[in-house]
Design a protein around this motif. Sequence first.
Motif, PDB file in Angstrom:
ATOM      1  N   VAL A  98      -3.845   2.273  -2.894  1.00  7.73           N
ATOM      2  CA  VAL A  98      -4.962   1.544  -2.280  1.00  7.73           C
ATOM      3  C   VAL A  98      -4.865   1.640  -0.758  1.00  7.73           C
ATOM      4  N   ASN A  99      -3.650   1.574  -0.234  1.00  6.55           N
ATOM      5  CA  ASN A  99      -3.441   1.716   1.206  1.00  6.55           C
ATOM      6  C   ASN A  99      -3.836   3.117   1.672  1.00  6.55           C
ATOM      7  N   ALA A 100      -3.530   4.136   0.878  1.00  7.84           N
ATOM      8  CA  ALA A 100      -3.936   5.498   1.233  1.00  7.84           C
ATOM      9  C   ALA A 100      -5.459   5.622   1.253  1.00  7.84           C
ATOM     10  N   LEU A 101      -6.125   4.949   0.321  1.00  4.09           N
ATOM     11  CA  LEU A 101      -7.589   4.954   0.341  1.00  4.09           C
ATOM     12  C   LEU A 101      -8.133   4.223   1.568  1.00  4.09           C
ATOM     13  N   ALA A 102      -7.476   3.148   1.960  1.00  3.18           N
ATOM     14  CA  ALA A 102      -7.903   2.427   3.169  1.00  3.18           C
ATOM     15  C   ALA A 102      -7.690   3.285   4.410  1.00  3.18           C
ATOM     16  N   HIS A 103      -6.604   4.059   4.422  1.00  2.00           N
ATOM     17  CA  HIS A 103      -6.337   4.920   5.576  1.00  2.00           C
ATOM     18  C   HIS A 103      -7.227   6.166   5.585  1.00  2.00           C
ATOM     19  N   ALA A 104      -7.891   6.463   4.493  1.00  2.00           N
ATOM     20  CA  ALA A 104      -8.776   7.629   4.435  1.00  2.00           C
ATOM     21  C   ALA A 104     -10.114   7.354   5.119  1.00  2.00           C
ATOM     22  N   ARG A 105     -10.380   6.111   5.428  1.00  2.00           N
ATOM     23  CA  ARG A 105     -11.628   5.776   6.114  1.00  2.00           C
ATOM     24  C   ARG A 105     -11.536   6.185   7.580  1.00  2.00           C
ATOM     25  N   ASP A 106     -12.608   5.925   8.296  1.00  2.00           N
ATOM     26  CA  ASP A 106     -12.640   6.208   9.726  1.00  2.00           C
ATOM     27  C   ASP A 106     -11.516   5.438  10.410  1.00  2.00           C
ATOM     28  N   ALA A 107     -11.097   5.914  11.577  1.00  2.00           N
ATOM     29  CA  ALA A 107      -9.900   5.401  12.232  1.00  2.00           C
ATOM     30  C   ALA A 107      -9.906   3.876  12.385  1.00  2.00           C
ATOM     31  N   TRP A 108     -10.887   3.320  13.070  1.00  2.20           N
ATOM     32  CA  TRP A 108     -10.860   1.882  13.282  1.00  2.20           C
ATOM     33  C   TRP A 108     -11.333   1.120  12.055  1.00  2.20           C
ATOM     34  N   ALA A 109     -12.016   1.784  11.119  1.00  2.00           N
ATOM     35  CA  ALA A 109     -12.487   1.107   9.912  1.00  2.00           C
ATOM     36  C   ALA A 109     -11.327   0.706   9.004  1.00  2.00           C
ATOM     37  N   MET A 110     -10.179   1.337   9.187  1.00  2.00           N
ATOM     38  CA  MET A 110      -9.029   0.985   8.338  1.00  2.00           C
ATOM     39  C   MET A 110      -8.326  -0.279   8.813  1.00  2.00           C
ATOM     40  N   MET A 111      -8.655  -0.748  10.012  1.00  2.00           N
ATOM     41  CA  MET A 111      -8.035  -1.949  10.537  1.00  2.00           C
ATOM     42  C   MET A 111      -8.871  -3.167  10.189  1.00  2.00           C
ATOM     43  N   PRO A 112      -8.333  -4.299   9.918  1.00  2.00           N
ATOM     44  CA  PRO A 112      -6.941  -4.688   9.767  1.00  2.00           C
ATOM     45  C   PRO A 112      -6.426  -4.543   8.340  1.00  2.00           C
ATOM     46  N   ALA A 113      -7.297  -4.095   7.408  1.00  2.00           N
ATOM     47  CA  ALA A 113      -6.876  -4.017   6.006  1.00  2.00           C
ATOM     48  C   ALA A 113      -5.726  -3.025   5.820  1.00  2.00           C
ATOM     49  N   GLY A 114      -5.792  -1.878   6.507  1.00  2.00           N
ATOM     50  CA  GLY A 114      -4.725  -0.883   6.381  1.00  2.00           C
ATOM     51  C   GLY A 114      -3.395  -1.399   6.886  1.00  2.00           C
ATOM     52  N   PHE A 115      -3.427  -2.115   7.980  1.00  2.00           N
ATOM     53  CA  PHE A 115      -2.194  -2.670   8.543  1.00  2.00           C
ATOM     54  C   PHE A 115      -1.620  -3.754   7.630  1.00  2.00           C
ATOM     55  N   ALA A 116      -2.473  -4.612   7.110  1.00  2.00           N
ATOM     56  CA  ALA A 116      -2.004  -5.674   6.206  1.00  2.00           C
ATOM     57  C   ALA A 116      -1.446  -5.078   4.915  1.00  2.00           C
ATOM     58  N   LEU A 117      -2.120  -4.070   4.375  1.00  2.00           N
ATOM     59  CA  LEU A 117      -1.616  -3.422   3.168  1.00  2.00           C
ATOM     60  C   LEU A 117      -0.290  -2.719   3.433  1.00  2.00           C
ATOM     61  N   SER A 118      -0.154  -2.127   4.611  1.00  2.00           N
ATOM     62  CA  SER A 118       1.117  -1.467   4.950  1.00  2.00           C
ATOM     63  C   SER A 118       2.266  -2.466   4.993  1.00  2.00           C
ATOM     64  N   ILE A 119       2.009  -3.652   5.512  1.00  2.00           N
ATOM     65  CA  ILE A 119       3.056  -4.675   5.559  1.00  2.00           C
ATOM     66  C   ILE A 119       3.441  -5.104   4.140  1.00  2.00           C
ATOM     67  N   VAL A 120       2.462  -5.312   3.279  1.00  2.00           N
ATOM     68  CA  VAL A 120       2.746  -5.711   1.899  1.00  2.00           C
ATOM     69  C   VAL A 120       3.497  -4.607   1.165  1.00  2.00           C
ATOM     70  N   VAL A 121       3.097  -3.349   1.378  1.00  2.00           N
ATOM     71  CA  VAL A 121       3.739  -2.227   0.692  1.00  2.00           C
ATOM     72  C   VAL A 121       5.185  -2.068   1.140  1.00  2.00           C
ATOM     73  N   VAL A 122       5.461  -2.215   2.430  1.00  2.00           N
ATOM     74  CA  VAL A 122       6.848  -2.060   2.887  1.00  2.00           C
ATOM     75  C   VAL A 122       7.717  -3.203   2.366  1.00  2.00           C
ATOM     76  N   LEU A 123       7.161  -4.397   2.235  1.00  2.00           N
ATOM     77  CA  LEU A 123       7.928  -5.504   1.652  1.00  2.00           C
ATOM     78  C   LEU A 123       8.194  -5.272   0.169  1.00  2.00           C
ATOM     79  N   LEU A 124       7.193  -4.764  -0.552  1.00  2.42           N
ATOM     80  CA  LEU A 124       7.394  -4.453  -1.967  1.00  2.42           C
ATOM     81  C   LEU A 124       8.389  -3.315  -2.154  1.00  2.42           C
ATOM     82  N   ALA A 125       8.308  -2.297  -1.292  1.00  2.00           N
ATOM     83  CA  ALA A 125       9.256  -1.180  -1.391  1.00  2.00           C
ATOM     84  C   ALA A 125      10.675  -1.655  -1.109  1.00  2.00           C
ATOM     85  N   GLY A 126      10.837  -2.546  -0.147  1.00  2.00           N
ATOM     86  CA  GLY A 126      12.160  -3.105   0.134  1.00  2.00           C
ATOM     87  C   GLY A 126      12.692  -3.918  -1.034  1.00  2.00           C
TER      88      GLY A 126
END
Length: 142
Positions: A98-126
Motif C-alpha cells: 500500500v505504501n508503494a502504491l502511495a509512493h507511485a502517485r505524484d511527488a507531493w501527492a504522496m505526502m503525508p500518507a506516504g510518510f505515515a505509512l513508511s513510519i508504520v511499516v518500519v515499526l512493523l518490520a522492526g
Amino acid sequence: MTATDNRTYRSGLNPLHATLLAGTIPLFLGATLSDYAYSTTYHIQWATFASWLNVGGLVFTGLAFLCAIIGFFRASHRGLALMIYPALLLLTGILAFVNALAHARDAWAMMPAGFALSIVVVLLAGTATWVGFSRLGTGDKS
C-alpha cells in the motif's frame, strides 16, 4: 555418581532467512528517512529514493515471508504462537505494498500518507524482525 544433562537443541533461522529478515529494517528505515528528507526539502530525488527503498524492502519482506512459511510447515510443533511471526511479515508486506502504491502517485501527492505509512511499516518490520530472531519466531527441535 552419574550426572545427566538434558539439553534441548533449538534450530535458529537459516542464514539466508536471517539475512533477508535483517535486510528489511535498513531498507524501510531508509525509505522513512527519505520521506522525511523530502517533506523538509521538497527535492524530488528523496521521493524517488523512498520509492526504490520501499520496493527493496518489499522484496526482502516477501522472500522472508516465504522462508517463514516454509519454516512453519517444517516445525515439529505448530502452534498459534509460531504463526505470529509469519502474520507480522504478511501484515508488513501488505502495508508496504500500500505504501508503494502511495509512493507511485505524484511527488507531493504522496505526502503525508506516504510518510505515515513508511513510519508504520518500519515499526512493523522492526517488530517482525524482533519476533523472528526471538524464541517465539523459530520452531524448536528436541
